[in-house]
Write an enzyme that holds these catalytic residues in place. Sequence first.
Site, mmCIF file in Angstrom:
data_model
loop_
_atom_site.group_PDB
_atom_site.id
_atom_site.type_symbol
_atom_site.label_atom_id
_atom_site.label_comp_id
_atom_site.label_asym_id
_atom_site.label_seq_id
_atom_site.Cartn_x
_atom_site.Cartn_y
_atom_site.Cartn_z
ATOM 1 N N ARG A 90 0.650 -1.358 -0.635
ATOM 2 C CA ARG A 90 0.329 -0.426 0.006
ATOM 3 C C ARG A 90 0.642 1.065 -0.005
ATOM 4 O O ARG A 90 0.421 1.542 -0.995
ATOM 5 C CB ARG A 90 -1.207 0.042 1.300
ATOM 6 C CG ARG A 90 -2.532 -1.575 1.236
ATOM 7 C CD ARG A 90 -3.228 -1.173 2.984
ATOM 8 N NE ARG A 90 -1.643 -1.343 3.005
ATOM 9 C CZ ARG A 90 -1.661 -1.792 4.721
ATOM 10 N NH1 ARG A 90 -3.069 -1.971 5.426
ATOM 11 N NH2 ARG A 90 -0.919 -2.319 6.258
ATOM 12 N N SER A 127 -7.260 -4.345 7.372
ATOM 13 C CA SER A 127 -8.075 -5.016 7.936
ATOM 14 C C SER A 127 -8.689 -3.972 9.625
ATOM 15 O O SER A 127 -9.706 -3.960 10.124
ATOM 16 C CB SER A 127 -8.310 -6.542 7.867
ATOM 17 O OG SER A 127 -8.378 -7.073 6.791
#
Length: 160
Positions: A90, A127
């Site tokens: 990311r 998450s």
Amino acid sequence: MTRAVCPGSYDPATNGHLDIIGRAAKLFDEVVVAVLINKNKKTLFSVEERTEMLREVTAQWPNVRVDSWHGLLVDYCRENDIQAIVKGLRAVSDYDYELQMAQMNHQLTGVETLFMPTNPIYSFLASSLVKDVATYGGDVSTLLPPSIMARLTHRLAERR
């Protein structure tokens, strides 16, 4: 047959995870989504639940299978004749940690790690962040597959 593994805790699996899994599925004959068991991590969903959810949302790719593993990922790769680990990145901070893991894994067994940049629309997605936002009533429905969103909503309601 070329095989790759996409490891993670997947608690829960997000659209960012599915983006990486789907892209890997185009590159390899078989992709194993390995739910890694970390006894030190407090998870919202059991290993069985995460595995079941992943089987549901990856059914669109016939060359993807879901499994779970406790122990060194490189041992799983060796036991399952897996040549590559696919990791989504990311941000630069991900790279620092993942590079060390990749170098250690290569040193231990020679397994290669392939870094796949995350689609920019998911670059912030984790998450743990999804769980935190959902816990306080934030709308995360665009970040998860609908079936996983339903399970997350149900689980959080159980805990209230």
